[in-house]
Write an enzyme that holds these catalytic residues in place. Sequence first.
Site, PDB file in Angstrom:
ATOM      1  N   LYS A 267       0.843  -1.202   0.000  1.00 20.85           N
ATOM      2  CA  LYS A 267       0.000   0.000   0.000  1.00 20.85           C
ATOM      3  C   LYS A 267       0.872   1.244   0.000  1.00 20.85           C
ATOM      4  O   LYS A 267       0.566   2.246  -0.616  1.00 20.85           O
ATOM      5  CB  LYS A 267      -0.824   0.021   1.293  1.00 20.85           C
ATOM      6  CG  LYS A 267      -2.138  -0.647   1.205  1.00 20.85           C
ATOM      7  CD  LYS A 267      -3.040  -0.232   2.348  1.00 20.85           C
ATOM      8  CE  LYS A 267      -2.459  -0.492   3.712  1.00 20.85           C
ATOM      9  NZ  LYS A 267      -3.417  -0.440   4.800  1.00 20.85           N
ATOM     10  N   ARG A 268       1.952   1.162   0.774  1.00 18.42           N
ATOM     11  CA  ARG A 268       2.855   2.309   0.893  1.00 18.42           C
ATOM     12  C   ARG A 268       3.451   2.713  -0.462  1.00 18.42           C
ATOM     13  O   ARG A 268       3.589   3.879  -0.754  1.00 18.42           O
ATOM     14  CB  ARG A 268       3.967   2.032   1.905  1.00 18.42           C
ATOM     15  CG  ARG A 268       3.721   2.714   3.235  1.00 18.42           C
ATOM     16  CD  ARG A 268       4.551   2.146   4.340  1.00 18.42           C
ATOM     17  NE  ARG A 268       3.936   0.956   4.887  1.00 18.42           N
ATOM     18  CZ  ARG A 268       4.474  -0.259   4.865  1.00 18.42           C
ATOM     19  NH1 ARG A 268       5.661  -0.451   4.338  1.00 18.42           N
ATOM     20  NH2 ARG A 268       3.844  -1.286   5.390  1.00 18.42           N
TER      21      ARG A 268
END
Length: 511
Positions: A267-268
């Site tokens: 996600k990062r």
Amino acid sequence: MLLNTAKVRVRFAPSPTGGLHLGGVRTVLYNYLFAKKHGGTFVLRIEDTDQTRFVEGAEQYIYDCLKWCGIEPDESPLHGGEFGPYKQSERKSKYWDYALQLIEAGHAYYAFDTPQELEQMRMDFKTNENPSPQYDARIRMKMKNSLTLTANEVEKLLQEKNPFVVRIKIPENEIISFSDLIHHEVSFDSNVVDDKVLLKADGMPTYHLAVVVDDFLMKITHAFRGEEWLSSAPVHILLWKYLFGLDEMPQWAHLPLIMGPSGKLSKRDGAKYGFPVYAMNWTDPRNNEFTEGFKEKGFLPEAFINLLAMLGWNNGTEQELFSLNELIDQFSIDRVHKSGAKFDYEKAKWFNHEWIKKSSSELLCPLVKPILEEKSISNINESFLKTIIDLVKERCPLLDDFFQQSSYFFIAPEELDTEAVKPKWKEDKAGFFNEMCNQLNQLNVWETTSIENCFKTLAAEKNIKPGELQLPMRIMLVGGKFGPAVFEIAYLIAKEETIKRIKSALIILNS
Ligand code: GLU
């Protein structure tokens, strides 16, 4: 590869703990393709036994995502089926007998250790050689469980309703191996596997017990899941062996990881590099953390499915564009790569652009219309919009791009890139456009060619190269240096609007 294709049954078994990552949807897709290719059944099973990880909205998100992708389960909590219920929390009563069967056969045991005692164990048994001690063969005989207590003590603790869990008793010095459809022979040393909890103090099974029992009860023949589950495989193999026999076990395929710019795609990475990693937008209700989705970013589901299929698979040729039906026809698990699949956002956009170009204006119109409406373009005539879509789709890798590429067909541009024109703006050009307005006004037939002829004849009369006049005309009508042929634009926005835009641009340019 020899596969029993007689009654293929596969499952996608997500835990509803958040949005669906690219890798999750690829797992759904490969299961689905395999099932459909072999005339089998695709089951969606919700693995929600961990109540502490319950997240509001996550289950609905899974249904919505599959729907958007065009992947319809044959059996699921919503579709029903003869092997239901399809939500593990509703199957709670089914697991206890299996846990008991394992205890009676000596493959599992009751453990009464409190969380504090477990914490203490991790501190007491920490050594250089064993820096993070686990509940395993080295430790289990030092803990409070039915292997160390007498039968009477165990009975008493159970009767007094002391909280307990059931743990698998991993055998010592065994090689646990199985054949994976992608990784082929895979072996694990049992000494590095810990005695995983199978049944929790709340009576719920853990994922390990539930996945094996449910795959058996639901007659699953093939289980494809992400490679991150490979390390859990030895526990599952042992449970299959102890409970049902290895012959009954589904054929496993652990799908390659999806790699981002720096290791496993996360996600990062999405937030850092500005690309979506989830199928659809997701806001975590626990902390309001937002993760962007491919759908809202302007991807077509056909493109999303296509690009996911290619993350780890190809058909052995250079072909990259496949419809869902073509994928069903051509998919084979033995062409799935073992090594991690690299996600490249530019390539993802390429897939989308190809699909936008392939899609009819009929299909695109209901997707583009709300994008324009959201930006305050109202009273859109759908047949006009379809014409515009066909004209500009070559320039739209994402659905959102249709706003920039087509808004000027509906409303005058808010800003003009006058900087692109001003350096070469002279009085003769102003004169040309003034005169041009008069002549356009008198045109009887408003067509692309008549507008172009009028423009070129006047340019010749004024002795100005038409090439020098086209950019200003484009800026006047469109606002910027983009869009299809300028005379086509003039034709489509109609006479009155063309003249109006030229006149108001002249005021700005001459000031
Ligand atoms: N419930 C697991 C998950 O959330 C499923 C793993 C499996 O397919 O066995 O991904």
